[in-house]
Design a protein around this motif. Sequence first.
Motif, PDB file in Angstrom:
ATOM      1  N   ILE A   2       0.851  -1.199   0.000  1.00  0.00           N
ATOM      2  CA  ILE A   2       0.000   0.000   0.000  1.00  0.00           C
ATOM      3  C   ILE A   2       0.881   1.241   0.000  1.00  0.00           C
ATOM      4  CG2 ILE A   2      -1.751   1.310   1.270  1.00  0.00           C
ATOM      5  CD1 ILE A   2      -2.700  -1.392   2.416  1.00  0.00           C
ATOM      6  N   LYS A   3       0.619   2.150  -0.938  1.00  0.00           N
ATOM      7  CA  LYS A   3       1.411   3.385  -1.017  1.00  0.00           C
ATOM      8  C   LYS A   3       0.530   4.588  -0.708  1.00  0.00           C
ATOM      9  CE  LYS A   3       4.926   1.959  -4.229  1.00  0.00           C
ATOM     10  NZ  LYS A   3       5.449   2.061  -5.564  1.00  0.00           N
ATOM     11  N   ALA A   4       1.173   5.752  -0.496  1.00  0.00           N
ATOM     12  CA  ALA A   4       0.402   6.983  -0.266  1.00  0.00           C
ATOM     13  C   ALA A   4      -0.484   7.241  -1.481  1.00  0.00           C
ATOM     14  CB  ALA A   4       1.341   8.157  -0.030  1.00  0.00           C
ATOM     15  N   VAL A   5      -1.672   7.764  -1.248  1.00  0.00           N
ATOM     16  CA  VAL A   5      -2.647   8.030  -2.305  1.00  0.00           C
ATOM     17  C   VAL A   5      -2.096   9.096  -3.263  1.00  0.00           C
ATOM     18  CG1 VAL A   5      -4.971   8.981  -2.687  1.00  0.00           C
ATOM     19  CG2 VAL A   5      -4.556   7.420  -0.778  1.00  0.00           C
ATOM     20  N   LYS A   6      -2.402   8.954  -4.556  1.00  0.00           N
ATOM     21  CA  LYS A   6      -1.954   9.913  -5.575  1.00  0.00           C
ATOM     22  C   LYS A   6      -2.237  11.362  -5.142  1.00  0.00           C
ATOM     23  CE  LYS A   6      -2.676  10.842 -10.454  1.00  0.00           C
ATOM     24  NZ  LYS A   6      -3.481  10.576 -11.629  1.00  0.00           N
ATOM     25  N   GLY A   7      -1.226  12.198  -5.265  1.00  0.00           N
ATOM     26  CA  GLY A   7      -1.424  13.609  -4.914  1.00  0.00           C
ATOM     27  C   GLY A   7      -1.198  13.909  -3.439  1.00  0.00           C
ATOM     28  N   THR A   8      -0.890  12.859  -2.643  1.00  0.00           N
ATOM     29  CA  THR A   8      -0.533  13.080  -1.227  1.00  0.00           C
ATOM     30  C   THR A   8       0.911  12.631  -1.044  1.00  0.00           C
ATOM     31  OG1 THR A   8      -1.059  10.882  -0.349  1.00  0.00           O
ATOM     32  CG2 THR A   8      -2.891  12.438  -0.589  1.00  0.00           C
ATOM     33  N   ARG A   9       1.548  13.057   0.016  1.00  0.00           N
ATOM     34  CA  ARG A   9       2.940  12.645   0.214  1.00  0.00           C
ATOM     35  C   ARG A   9       3.317  12.699   1.681  1.00  0.00           C
ATOM     36  NH1 ARG A   9       6.421  17.727  -1.183  1.00  0.00           N
ATOM     37  NH2 ARG A   9       5.085  19.315  -0.304  1.00  0.00           N
ATOM     38  N   ASP A  10       4.391  12.020   1.998  1.00  0.00           N
ATOM     39  CA  ASP A  10       4.920  12.020   3.355  1.00  0.00           C
ATOM     40  C   ASP A  10       6.019  13.074   3.426  1.00  0.00           C
ATOM     41  OD1 ASP A  10       3.421   9.607   4.098  1.00  0.00           O
ATOM     42  OD2 ASP A  10       4.755   8.614   2.673  1.00  0.00           O
ATOM     43  N   ILE A  11       6.027  13.838   4.477  1.00  0.00           N
ATOM     44  CA  ILE A  11       7.112  14.801   4.690  1.00  0.00           C
ATOM     45  C   ILE A  11       8.033  14.155   5.733  1.00  0.00           C
ATOM     46  CG2 ILE A  11       7.704  17.188   5.301  1.00  0.00           C
ATOM     47  CD1 ILE A  11       5.674  17.181   3.064  1.00  0.00           C
ATOM     48  N   LEU A  12       9.213  13.778   5.311  1.00  0.00           N
ATOM     49  CA  LEU A  12      10.099  12.983   6.176  1.00  0.00           C
ATOM     50  C   LEU A  12      11.207  13.856   6.754  1.00  0.00           C
ATOM     51  CD1 LEU A  12      10.569   9.980   3.700  1.00  0.00           C
ATOM     52  CD2 LEU A  12       8.874  10.211   5.529  1.00  0.00           C
ATOM     53  N   PRO A  13      11.813  13.408   7.879  1.00  0.00           N
ATOM     54  CA  PRO A  13      13.010  14.102   8.357  1.00  0.00           C
ATOM     55  C   PRO A  13      14.168  13.896   7.370  1.00  0.00           C
ATOM     56  CG  PRO A  13      12.414  12.242   9.820  1.00  0.00           C
ATOM     57  CD  PRO A  13      11.435  12.261   8.695  1.00  0.00           C
ATOM     58  N   PRO A  14      15.082  14.832   7.159  1.00  0.00           N
ATOM     59  CA  PRO A  14      15.199  16.074   7.915  1.00  0.00           C
ATOM     60  C   PRO A  14      14.324  17.220   7.380  1.00  0.00           C
ATOM     61  CG  PRO A  14      17.028  15.904   6.373  1.00  0.00           C
ATOM     62  CD  PRO A  14      16.208  14.645   6.194  1.00  0.00           C
ATOM     63  N   VAL A  15      13.624  16.990   6.222  1.00  0.00           N
ATOM     64  CA  VAL A  15      12.840  18.088   5.625  1.00  0.00           C
ATOM     65  C   VAL A  15      11.719  18.540   6.566  1.00  0.00           C
ATOM     66  CG1 VAL A  15      11.365  18.688   3.653  1.00  0.00           C
ATOM     67  CG2 VAL A  15      13.414  17.315   3.304  1.00  0.00           C
ATOM     68  N   SER A  16      11.132  17.593   7.315  1.00  0.00           N
ATOM     69  CA  SER A  16      10.048  17.962   8.239  1.00  0.00           C
ATOM     70  C   SER A  16      10.549  18.983   9.266  1.00  0.00           C
ATOM     71  CB  SER A  16       9.487  16.722   8.934  1.00  0.00           C
ATOM     72  OG  SER A  16      10.538  15.990   9.531  1.00  0.00           O
ATOM     73  N   GLY A  17      11.872  18.946   9.564  1.00  0.00           N
ATOM     74  CA  GLY A  17      12.449  19.922  10.491  1.00  0.00           C
ATOM     75  C   GLY A  17      12.377  21.332   9.906  1.00  0.00           C
ATOM     76  N   VAL A  18      12.591  21.451   8.592  1.00  0.00           N
ATOM     77  CA  VAL A  18      12.502  22.771   7.949  1.00  0.00           C
ATOM     78  C   VAL A  18      11.047  23.248   7.939  1.00  0.00           C
ATOM     79  CG1 VAL A  18      13.130  24.115   5.903  1.00  0.00           C
ATOM     80  CG2 VAL A  18      14.485  22.105   6.517  1.00  0.00           C
ATOM     81  N   TRP A  19      10.108  22.306   7.728  1.00  0.00           N
ATOM     82  CA  TRP A  19       8.675  22.671   7.806  1.00  0.00           C
ATOM     83  C   TRP A  19       8.371  23.264   9.187  1.00  0.00           C
ATOM     84  CZ3 TRP A  19       4.123  21.445   4.647  1.00  0.00           C
ATOM     85  CH2 TRP A  19       4.460  21.041   3.342  1.00  0.00           C
ATOM     86  N   ASN A  20       8.910  22.611  10.221  1.00  0.00           N
ATOM     87  CA  ASN A  20       8.665  23.113  11.580  1.00  0.00           C
ATOM     88  C   ASN A  20       9.237  24.509  11.770  1.00  0.00           C
ATOM     89  OD1 ASN A  20       7.241  20.958  12.609  1.00  0.00           O
ATOM     90  ND2 ASN A  20       9.094  19.824  13.118  1.00  0.00           N
ATOM     91  N   GLN A  21      10.420  24.741  11.201  1.00  0.00           N
ATOM     92  CA  GLN A  21      11.026  26.076  11.360  1.00  0.00           C
ATOM     93  C   GLN A  21      10.217  27.139  10.636  1.00  0.00           C
ATOM     94  OE1 GLN A  21      15.366  26.222  10.751  1.00  0.00           O
ATOM     95  NE2 GLN A  21      15.257  24.011  10.983  1.00  0.00           N
ATOM     96  N   VAL A  22       9.712  26.792   9.443  1.00  0.00           N
ATOM     97  CA  VAL A  22       8.877  27.746   8.698  1.00  0.00           C
ATOM     98  C   VAL A  22       7.606  28.044   9.510  1.00  0.00           C
ATOM     99  CG1 VAL A  22       7.376  27.920   6.667  1.00  0.00           C
ATOM    100  CG2 VAL A  22       9.769  27.252   6.390  1.00  0.00           C
ATOM    101  N   GLU A  23       7.022  27.004  10.095  1.00  0.00           N
ATOM    102  CA  GLU A  23       5.792  27.216  10.885  1.00  0.00           C
ATOM    103  C   GLU A  23       6.084  28.072  12.126  1.00  0.00           C
ATOM    104  OE1 GLU A  23       4.231  23.234  11.440  1.00  0.00           O
ATOM    105  OE2 GLU A  23       3.951  23.020   9.276  1.00  0.00           O
ATOM    106  N   ALA A  24       7.217  27.799  12.773  1.00  0.00           N
ATOM    107  CA  ALA A  24       7.573  28.586  13.966  1.00  0.00           C
ATOM    108  C   ALA A  24       7.807  30.048  13.567  1.00  0.00           C
ATOM    109  CB  ALA A  24       8.821  28.004  14.620  1.00  0.00           C
ATOM    110  N   THR A  25       8.444  30.257  12.426  1.00  0.00           N
ATOM    111  CA  THR A  25       8.693  31.626  11.943  1.00  0.00           C
ATOM    112  C   THR A  25       7.363  32.326  11.646  1.00  0.00           C
ATOM    113  OG1 THR A  25      10.750  30.868  10.967  1.00  0.00           O
ATOM    114  CG2 THR A  25       9.896  32.968  10.150  1.00  0.00           C
TER     115      THR A  25
END
Length: 415
Positions: A2-25
């Motif tokens: 089973i894979k992620a549904v078309k058009g959805t995706r997983d945000i994995l570390p270390p990139v998820s760390g940058v997402w967190n920084q953008v959200e904190a900013t």
Amino acid sequence: MIKAVKGTRDILPPVSGVWNQVEATAREVFRSFNYHEIRTPIFEETALFSRGVGEETDIVSKEMYTFDDKDGSKLTLRPENTASVIRAYIEHRMDQIQGTKRLYYLGPMFRRERPQKGRYRQFFQIGAEAIGHDSPVLDAEIIELVAALLGSCGIHDSRLLINSVGDPESRGRYVAELKERLSAHLPELSVDSQRRAVTNPLRVLDSKDAQDQPIVEKLPNIHDFLNDTCRDHFAAVCRYLTDRGIAYEVNPRLVRGLDYYTHTTFEFLHGALGAQNAICGGGRYNGLAESLGSKVPAPGIGFSIGQDRLLMAVEDAKPDGFEPKSLDLFVAPMTEDAFNAGARMAKGLRLAGRSVEVAPAGKFKKLLELASKSGARFALLIGDDEIASGRFGLKNLATGEQVPVTAVELAGSLG
Ligand code: HAM
């Protein structure tokens, strides 16, 4: 598998760390403008979006994830959040609290679009709404807020396009004129524009289809149809932006894909994004609350930044402070006693704000391998001898240099 549904995706570390920084900013910038978070449900009654966003829009007519609930009600995964925020504003009688309500949100939205670079079926928005006042001061504030937020994320090369789509009176005259002009050219238009020429002629203006361009170029300019109120409002917004040193381009074709807009519409475009180059869209929506059945007017203006696209721009700009954060210390214990000593030191370091990973007891060579793969800046080597002497080996994993430190010296030695 089973894979992620078309058009959805997983945000994995270390990139998820940058997402967190953008959200904190973003949260920090919102705080600095006195905006406060609102969290609305991820699904709502379908009617909220069909009435709020508009039956004839692409979003409502083609892209919503709608399902029947077991009690027969029709529900939709939110394709955007402005309608939900206004519903909440009305439901909680926020109009009764004096002053402009400044709200922000972060979270996933759902649209069944054709996936491509920068376009997903589950995507994320960072947005804000200033509700309760129709002053152009707030239009300028919202645009200034987007510029500040992008700037704080290291994005300094976006382009701001603005326009006025007028009020119902001036837009009514303009749409009637468009309908008439377009009806004379129906067979020359693309299939999509032929349909829109009848159902939603404004949308023909932002057609990207080459076939439509010769006709679109000759259509009248909305600014020639604006009444004095609309003209004054738009001129004031432009004046405020100039006064704040915010560069903009007026684009009379910027009508945007949602029906609730009145007066100001705007978009921020960014070059690193390819075809899906709108990093942010927004505008004023003075009649939205009434179209949702409210007796209480709730004029407002807001924006939504596409967070997936913002992250692409951040990746492109590589601003300082947005790198994935590295681990401070990898504790490498060689015996069970060493593990317990290491875990106790880790507890103190974590309380002092350091990030620490403690490996289970193992062999020296294997532990060093794990330490260098962990991305840590330092490794702390602990065996029975180190426990006996009270001096541990602190290895700088970038330079390979190793120095003996006591438990007390450890925190100060991590730089
Ligand atoms: P929108 O233009 O539909 O406006 O979306 C805003 C932004 O969300 C777009 O500029 C884009 O960056 C991002 N976005 C939209 N669809 C997708 C997708 N399928 N994949 C990735 N990113 C996407 C609104 O949603 C309004 N609620 C904005 C607003 C707030 N107007 C007033 N207040």
